[in-house]
Scaffold this motif. Structure first.
Motif, mmCIF file in Angstrom:
data_model
loop_
_atom_site.group_PDB
_atom_site.id
_atom_site.type_symbol
_atom_site.label_atom_id
_atom_site.label_comp_id
_atom_site.label_asym_id
_atom_site.label_seq_id
_atom_site.Cartn_x
_atom_site.Cartn_y
_atom_site.Cartn_z
ATOM 1 N N VAL A 1 6.001 8.569 0.776
ATOM 2 C CA VAL A 1 6.371 7.879 -0.461
ATOM 3 C C VAL A 1 7.880 8.019 -0.705
ATOM 4 C CG1 VAL A 1 6.152 7.899 -2.985
ATOM 5 C CG2 VAL A 1 4.107 8.079 -1.542
ATOM 6 N N ASN B 1 3.803 -2.618 0.109
ATOM 7 C CA ASN B 1 3.166 -1.437 0.689
ATOM 8 C C ASN B 1 1.779 -1.239 0.096
ATOM 9 O OD1 ASN B 1 5.491 0.121 2.295
ATOM 10 N ND2 ASN B 1 6.403 -0.732 0.434
ATOM 11 N N MET C 1 -0.147 2.013 -1.700
ATOM 12 C CA MET C 1 0.804 3.052 -2.072
ATOM 13 C C MET C 1 0.528 3.570 -3.483
ATOM 14 S SD MET C 1 4.949 2.842 -1.908
ATOM 15 C CE MET C 1 5.999 4.228 -2.332
ATOM 16 N N PHE D 1 -0.287 2.899 4.092
ATOM 17 C CA PHE D 1 -0.998 3.837 3.222
ATOM 18 C C PHE D 1 -2.513 3.658 3.262
ATOM 19 C CE2 PHE D 1 3.269 3.891 1.458
ATOM 20 C CZ PHE D 1 3.460 5.240 1.196
#
Length: 214
Positions: free
Chosen positions: A64, A99, A102, A30
């Motif tokens: 996502v 992540n 994110m 991300f």
């Protein structure tokens, strides 16, 4: 029928598809996700990207959803509402730890992804099912999701540095309570998901008090 005729009818095979673009986006992560980064990784032009996603936000939302589907391991319904809230937020926090960026990506989207809304539904269903009024259930679920997301936004290396905030706490005059200073330092030494659960426990305690007084 000749092979040449068949080829003309079928046309050229597509250079790529949504799956390949999303796979590249997931590899990039991300924090470095741009249309240019994705197209370069797959080896296609921008026009190919936009045939599958109208905007970068559309890809981010799909990514996502993909990460939620692959990584979010939620327990089956049936436990206490307290366990549902606590376990859901703990799993979300750990997924965000894995992540980086994110949380910031979700906050920046014009519309929340489908899987995020599914988690919101899971939390509100648990709270309403426990007898908590609908408006308080909605606020409780929103607070829980925002708490988990803010922890990701303030993780060192993203957004505002927690170390900077520690220095601010240390500089308060007159000094803050020693226990508060120690707790702040302890939070900084941990990933966001480790200390977020303490805030979720405060939320749960508040909702329990609401139930007890109703």
């Amino acid at each position: 029928m000749s092979h040449e005729t068949i080829a003309k009818r079928l046309g050229r095979p597509p250079l790529t598809d949504r799956h390949a673009l999303l796979a590249a986006a997931r590899d990039i992560g991300f924090e470095g996700l741009t249309v240019g980064a994705v197209t370069a990784a797959v080896g296609v032009k921008y026009s190919t990207f936009y045939r599958h996603f109208p905007t970068l936000d559309a890809m981010v939302g799909s990514l996502v959803d993909l990460v939620f589907e692959k990584e979010l391991q939620l327990s089956a319904p049936g436990g206490s509402w307290q366990d549902t809230v606590r376990d859901t937020c703990a799993e979300l926090g750990q997924m965000l730890d894995r992540n980086p960026g994110m949380g910031a990506a979700v906050v920046a989207l014009p519309e929340l992804p489908i899987e995020v809304m599914a988690v919101y539904r899971r939390l509100t269903d648990a709270l309403v099912g426990a007898g908590i009024p609908a408006h308080k259930a909605a606020m409780g679920a929103i607070y829980a999701l925002e708490t988990v997301t803010v922890a990701d936004l303030t993780t060192p290396g993203l957004g505002h540095s927690l170390q900077d905030r520690q220095r601010q706490v240390d500089a308060i005059d007159p000094p803050v309570d020693p226990g508060v200073r120690e707790a702040t330092a302890r939070m900084i030494d941990q990933p966001g998901s480790a200390w977020t659960i303490y805030k979720i426990d405060l939320l749960i305690a508040g909702l329990e008090a609401q139930l007890a007084s109703s």
